[in-house]
Write a protein that holds these residues in place. Structure first.
Motif: not given
Length: 225
Positions: A177-182, A191-197
């Motif tokens: 999931k990508l999290i943008f400033p807005h 820009i943050r990437e939340v990665a789940t394995r």
């Protein structure tokens, strides 16, 4: 509401866009093919401004996205990288000028078969970024990676941002999931990437799950991981 535009995928359509943004009418797909930079595509008989021409398919856009200001964003395959990578070119046509993004590489089959989605939003929260383009590549098959490439427009410059992937098979899956400033939990110029394995056993039960967060920082000129 922000929506992915999948209806703009035009490979195989009668009306295409040439690599310079010009509208092209395809009159016939020829049996003859041509290979350029490792990428093979058909030759086409076309009409350009009423004049007949023969063009290689690699010169035609695979997908385009018309923007509300009249500008046109398009992508096309331009070659083959190492392994099964395909090299894509993205362009933004702004009236009389063309802005080019750096070459993008995505994993691919023998021919360009991914569904291509485009989401264009403003660059709120990223200093001097006018637009954010998110290119999503979807291929519905196990073990084929899906994902997206983030592209940033800063004035007359086009900058390559994060590239993220997801995949799934019988023993687990990777999602992002990508999290943008807005976004509600977003941070300025990040820009943050939340990665789940997730790993599963043969019966489908979850064995273990791990989530990692990767931050990509926008310096005003480039994206730094």
């Amino acid at each position: 509401m922000q929506c992915w535009e999948y209806g703009r995928f035009v490979a195989g359509a009668t009306t295409r866009r040439w690599s310079d943004g010009t509208v092209v009418t395809v009159t016939k797909q020829l049996e003859k093919t041509q290979t350029v930079s490792g990428y093979t595509d058909s030759l086409y008989e076309v009409q350009v401004a009423g004049q007949p021409r023969t063009l290689w398919g690699g010169e035609l856009a695979n997908a385009f996205y018309p923007l509300s200001d009249g500008h046109v964003f398009l992508t096309r395959v331009i070659g083959t990288g190492q392994g099964k990578l395909r090299q894509l070119e993205a362009r933004l046509h702004t009236g009389g000028s063309v802005l080019r993004f750096p070459t993008i590489e995505v994993q691919e089959t023998d021919r360009f078969g991914y569904s291509l989605g485009v989401l264009a939003t403003d660059g709120q929260g990223l200093t001097r970024v006018a637009r954010i383009f998110r290119l999503k590549f979807t291929y519905e098959a196990c073990d084929y990676p899906n994902g997206e490439v983030v592209l940033l427009q800063k004035g007359n410059q086009l900058v390559l941002g994060p590239r993220v992937l997801s995949s799934a098979n019988e023993v687990g899956n990777s999602t992002y999931k990508l999290i943008f400033p807005h976004d509600p939990t977003g941070r300025p110029n990040q820009i943050r990437e939340v990665a789940t394995r997730t790993e599963r056993n043969e019966r489908g039960a979850t064995l273990r799950q791990k989530t990692t967060i990767t931050a990509y920082r926008w310096t005003g000129n480039r994206v730094i991981k």
